[in-house]
Design a protein around this motif. Structure first.
Motif: not given
Length: 420
Positions: A363, A385, A139, A313, A389, A317
């Motif tokens: 990532s 991810v 992350p 993660v 994102s 992020l």
């Protein structure tokens, strides 16, 4: 690799138009997203078996036999990192990073934006019985192409200084991520191969500075030399994309006398102009296609929801990035003589820091390095991810929409203060 080699069927005019389009930040972000979406469709539709076979098909020459997925991650992505290296060398030699006074704020912000997500990940996984600390760096990364593309799409009227802040932040973030990959995610290093790779990079640095650089024949030498440096780095046990970064970093970014060519004043600028379309239009979308192409089943989702790695993660992020960037920046301005650049306000810092949570390319790469390409946990990381994102992009877009109109009405030269 000339553009004509990649876009062979196009007329010269069509080739130029397509290359110019691929250099656009929005186009790169859209193609990156398209590659990921197509990968998910192929992995979860009637083509799933064919796609799985394609991913693990071996290609190569002699003893260098890698799967298609491996070529995308280690081979094509080296082109992306070469362009990143060119961006870095331009920023260091002639850009924002050459002046510590203007670079220190986004640099410290980048450090905070890596430290806090890593701490969140470690805290969650250290307290869980089935946690795994090896993915702590997942992350910490920011995807430059995706973040800048979202910024351009939703807030094109923001002051250039705000865009420069995010770009510098992302560039430093990439540099730190490269160091992390080289130090923590490389196998046992074979120093003979490493020395050969560095020797190749050094020779590349000499040749790229010669007056003959403008001659087409030199590409016949530079491209095989770059490939040889990449191969030696791969054999050394260091992730091969590091060779791409090093090759980009040794290219001169300052224009020499009589160096102007086709409107570009330095070798780094010319090479970036040539290779960015290949990176944005070919390398990164194909990497996203194979890396994001995981089969999403009920079992995978159930495992992901209960996996501390996934939560580390995602929270790293979505929350760690904005908290780390904003907190580190505020502390620096509060307790030092540093200040925000003209036109940058604290509401802008908060808004763009959400975009830094778009980890995506780097990532996903670190996730595959941390857990292995064929691990079930890697599939969970890909899912985490992608979701994180997407959430970071949405939150950033909303924040930028809210602040964009206010920033657009402010004089571009107005300085920001910590009280704003």
């Amino acid at each position: 690799m000339p553009l004509r080699t990649v876009f062979q069927a196009l007329t010269p005019g069509g080739e130029r138009n397509l290359a110019d389009t691929l250099r656009g930040e929005r186009t790169g972000g859209i193609l990156l997203l398209a590659g990921a979406v197509i990968g998910l469709i192929l992995a979860n539709g009637p083509t799933s078996e064919w796609f799985e076979e394609l991913k693990y098909t071996y290609l190569g020459v002699g003893e260098l036999q890698l799967t298609v997925e491996h070529w995308a991650a280690d081979g094509l992505l080296a082109i992306f990192f070469f362009v990143v290296g060119l961006e870095l060398t331009r920023e260091i030699q002639v850009g924002e990073l050459r002046r510590m006074r203007t670079a220190i704020v986004p640099m410290v912000g980048a450090v905070g934006g890596m430290a806090v997500p890593a701490l969140i990940y470690v805290a969650i996984n250290a307290s869980a019985g089935n946690g795994d600390l090896s993915g702590w760096a997942i992350p910490t990364a920011t995807d430059i192409a995706f973040a800048i593309a979202v910024l351009g799409l939703v807030a094109p009227n923001l002051p250039l200084s705000v865009r420069a802040f995010l770009l510098t932040l992302a560039v430093v973030d990439d540099l730190l991520a490269i160091i992390v990959i080289a130090v923590f995610y490389s196998d046992g290093v074979t120093f003979t191969w490493l020395a050969l790779s560095i020797l190749g990079v050094a020779l590349f640095a000499v040749l790229v500075r010669t007056p003959a650089m403008k001659s087409r024949w030199l590409s016949v030498v530079l491209i095989p030399l770059a490939f040889a440096s990449w191969f030696a780095m791969y054999e050394a046990g260091v992730h091969a994309t590091i060779a791409g970064v090093l090759l980009g970093l040794v290219v001169p970014a300052r224009a020499s006398k009589g160096d102007t060519d086709d409107g570009h004043d330095s070798v780094a600028e010319r090479l970036e102009h040539r290779w960015r379309p290949i990176s944005a239009g070919v390398a990164v979308p194909i990497f996203a296609l194979f890396t994001a192409g995981v089969t999403i089943e009920g079992g995978l989702i159930a495992d992901a929801v209960s996996d501390p790695v996934v939560w580390g993660v995602m929270l790293g992020l979505v929350l760690g990035k904005p908290i780390g960037i904003t907190m580190a920046t505020w502390l620096l301005v509060r307790f030092s003589h540093a200040s925000l650049a003209d036109g940058v306000k604290w509401r802008d810092i908060g808004a763009v820091s959400f975009l830094a949570g778009i980890g995506f390319t780097v990532s996903l790469l670190i996730g595959s390095l941390a857990f292995g390409e064929e691990s079930e946990r890697t599939n969970e990381v890909v899912l985490a991810v992608l979701v994180a994102s997407l959430v970071a992009a949405i939150l950033g877009a909303i924040a930028l929409r809210v602040t964009g109109a206010k920033d657009a009405t402010q004089p571009s030269g107005q300085a920001a203060t910590p009280s704003e």
